[in-house]
Design an enzyme around this catalytic site. Structure first.
Site, PDB file in Angstrom:
ATOM      1  N   ASP A 129       0.481   5.372  -1.408  1.00 59.44           N
ATOM      2  CA  ASP A 129      -0.505   6.335  -1.894  1.00 59.44           C
ATOM      3  C   ASP A 129       0.086   7.356  -2.856  1.00 59.44           C
ATOM      4  O   ASP A 129      -0.302   8.523  -2.841  1.00 59.44           O
ATOM      5  CB  ASP A 129      -1.150   7.052  -0.698  1.00 59.44           C
TER       6      ASP A 129
ATOM      7  N   HIS B 216      -2.840  -2.669   4.744  1.00 57.94           N
ATOM      8  CA  HIS B 216      -2.072  -1.668   5.510  1.00 57.94           C
ATOM      9  C   HIS B 216      -2.698  -1.452   6.881  1.00 57.94           C
ATOM     10  O   HIS B 216      -3.354  -0.461   7.137  1.00 57.94           O
ATOM     11  CB  HIS B 216      -1.912  -0.355   4.725  1.00 57.94           C
TER      12      HIS B 216
ATOM     13  N   HIS C 109      -9.398  -0.941   6.987  1.00 59.74           N
ATOM     14  CA  HIS C 109     -10.423   0.115   7.032  1.00 59.74           C
ATOM     15  C   HIS C 109     -11.826  -0.381   7.386  1.00 59.74           C
ATOM     16  O   HIS C 109     -12.684   0.426   7.758  1.00 59.74           O
ATOM     17  CB  HIS C 109     -10.531   0.899   5.712  1.00 59.74           C
TER      18      HIS C 109
ATOM     19  N   ASP D  17       1.904   2.204   3.654  1.00 57.90           N
ATOM     20  CA  ASP D  17       1.031   3.387   3.573  1.00 57.90           C
ATOM     21  C   ASP D  17       1.854   4.648   3.265  1.00 57.90           C
ATOM     22  O   ASP D  17       1.370   5.770   3.478  1.00 57.90           O
ATOM     23  CB  ASP D  17       0.220   3.580   4.863  1.00 57.90           C
TER      24      ASP D  17
ATOM     25  N   GLU E 140      -8.819   1.490  -3.308  1.00 56.09           N
ATOM     26  CA  GLU E 140      -9.093   1.718  -1.885  1.00 56.09           C
ATOM     27  C   GLU E 140     -10.438   2.424  -1.754  1.00 56.09           C
ATOM     28  O   GLU E 140     -10.568   3.595  -2.085  1.00 56.09           O
ATOM     29  CB  GLU E 140      -7.975   2.568  -1.257  1.00 56.09           C
TER      30      GLU E 140
ATOM     31  N   HIS F 285       0.821  -1.221   0.000  1.00 53.99           N
ATOM     32  CA  HIS F 285       0.000   0.000   0.000  1.00 53.99           C
ATOM     33  C   HIS F 285       0.848   1.261   0.000  1.00 53.99           C
ATOM     34  O   HIS F 285       1.410   1.657   1.008  1.00 53.99           O
ATOM     35  CB  HIS F 285      -0.969   0.022   1.187  1.00 53.99           C
TER      36      HIS F 285
ATOM     37  N   HIS G 297     -13.419   2.623   2.554  1.00 53.60           N
ATOM     38  CA  HIS G 297     -12.426   3.527   3.146  1.00 53.60           C
ATOM     39  C   HIS G 297     -12.998   3.901   4.512  1.00 53.60           C
ATOM     40  O   HIS G 297     -13.522   3.027   5.210  1.00 53.60           O
ATOM     41  CB  HIS G 297     -12.147   4.740   2.238  1.00 53.60           C
TER      42      HIS G 297
HETATM   43 ZN   LIG Z   1      -5.880   3.633   3.890  1.00 52.97          ZN
END
Ligand SMILES: [Zn+2]
Length: 393
Positions: free
Chosen positions: A15, A212, A191, A324, A112, A13, A139
């Protein structure tokens, strides 16, 4: 370094797309901000990274969730095409292993936020055709078919009841999970609410994973997984990919953060009152207040504590890396960006883990999980029927 350089190293993961949306940078140039770029991937010995096609919960309210996901998926393909000497798109275990052989970094896509499918199994299937290989069921927003664990990082005190709408997965949510199994899209329970995790494990024909999340037993916050959940994920053949955010790693960071937010509440209430008629100004003022919250960062060795906890509780093949990076503001001291990953290998060896165990954590555990999920996909009957069509509004 010999072990690290020869190992398959996977981070499930990152971003990067979200970060590029905020500030465009050439991924091929080493940046002084953010956590990820090609030079730092190289230094960190990365073999494969899942980039997140992250769809904010706001799109669930305004519409356009699928458009947002498509734009990010397109961006990820473009990033790969812009750096052909370093990057290659991958959608399988074999693709990751081939990238290693070719000296390239495999880039993969995970969505995600399950609202990205806009409740359409046809959209889900189309994402699979575009190369999407995992989907985080929610999420911080609950969607029409799955409950989220909510937002721990919002300005208000955390309240899990706010996002309990369905008590886990709905009937359609179960269909989504089974269709993901059939399509070969890995089921990601980071999440989601505790009940959604239990429901997903119960209904899924394939093992599930947390892309993550860290351990709640070591850092008590709702985005982390409990020991029971780690056990259940491990038993399913899945993996828990440890998150590197200080607030996912260390109770000291969490306690200081929660106390600082609590102390802020009178000023938040005053801002709401003062800017009641001007929502934009009100939100900006509250965001400023939230940005003033400070807490100590965790030490980087906490990441290894969490990895060891997952291995102890979930089994010797249950842990991996889901940093993350570029989605967090607070990486631990000593593990500030993706270039620092070799330190984890050194620390795991120092603590007495075998080369095999270290290779497992770095990437082989994730690949074994993916291979098990692939076996489950192949065992499911193919469906040649058209998926149910969504109705016009
Ligand atoms: Zn996240």
């Amino acid at each position: 370094m010999r072990l690290h350089r020869s190992a398959i190293v996977i981070d499930t993961h990152e971003d990067v797309p979200e970060e590029l949306q905020k500030k465009w940078l050439d991924l091929g140039v080493r940046a002084t901000t953010g956590h990820v770029d090609v030079p730092r991937w190289r230094e960190g010995g990365l073999t494969g990274a899942f980039l997140a096609a992250y769809v904010s919960g706001e799109f669930a309210k305004t519409g356009g969730a699928a458009m947002k996901a498509l734009e990010f998926i397109d961006l990820i393909h473009r990033l790969v095409e812009a750096h052909p000497a370093d990057l290659v798109f991958a959608d399988s275990c074999a693709g990751i292993r081939q990238a290693k052989k070719d000296g390239k970094i495999a880039v993969l896509v995970g969505i995600e936020g399950g609202h990205a499918i806009e409740d359409s199994l046809g959209a889900l299937s189309a994402y699979q055709r575009l190369g999407v290989r995992y989907m985080t069921l929610t999420h911080t927003n609950s969607n029409h078919w799955a409950d989220s664990s909510g937002s721990f990082f919002g300005v208000d005190p955390y309240d899990p009841k706010k996002t309990i709408i369905h008590d886990g997965l709905t009937e359609h949510g179960r269909e989504v999970v089974l269709e993901m199994n059939r399509l070969g899209i890995l089921v990601d329970v980071s999440h989601v609410s505790d009940k959604t995790i239990a429901d997903a494990i119960a209904v899924s024909k394939a093992p599930v994973f947390a892309s993550h999340s860290s351990c709640r037993a070591l850092a008590d916050m709702p985005r982390n997984v409990t020991d029971d959940q780690i056990r259940a994920i491990g038993k399913s053949g899945g993996v828990v990919m440890v998150n590197f955010s200080s607030l996912f790693l260390d109770s000291k960071s969490i306690d200081a953060y929660v106390a600082a937010k609590k102390a802020l509440q009178p000023r938040v209430a005053a801002a709401r009152e003062q800017w009641n008629d001007d929502p934009a100004k009100r939100d900006a003022e509250i965001a400023k207040l939230l940005a003033s919250v400070h807490y100590p960062d965790a030490d980087w060795t906490r990441v290894v504590d969490h990895i060891e906890h997952v291995l102890r509780v979930g089994g010797p093949q249950a842990a991996g890396l889901g940093s993350d990076f570029d989605g967090i503001e607070d990486p631990p001291t000593g593990l500030e960006d993706v270039s620092k990953l070799p330190k984890l290998t050194e620390e795991l060896l120092r603590r007495g883990h075998s080369e095999g165990e270290v290779r497992g954590v770095l990437g082989e555990n994730f690949l074994r999980f993916w291979e098990r999920a692939d076996a489950a996909r192949k065992a499911m009957p193919p469906s040649s029927e058209p998926l149910p069509f969504s109705k016009p509004n």
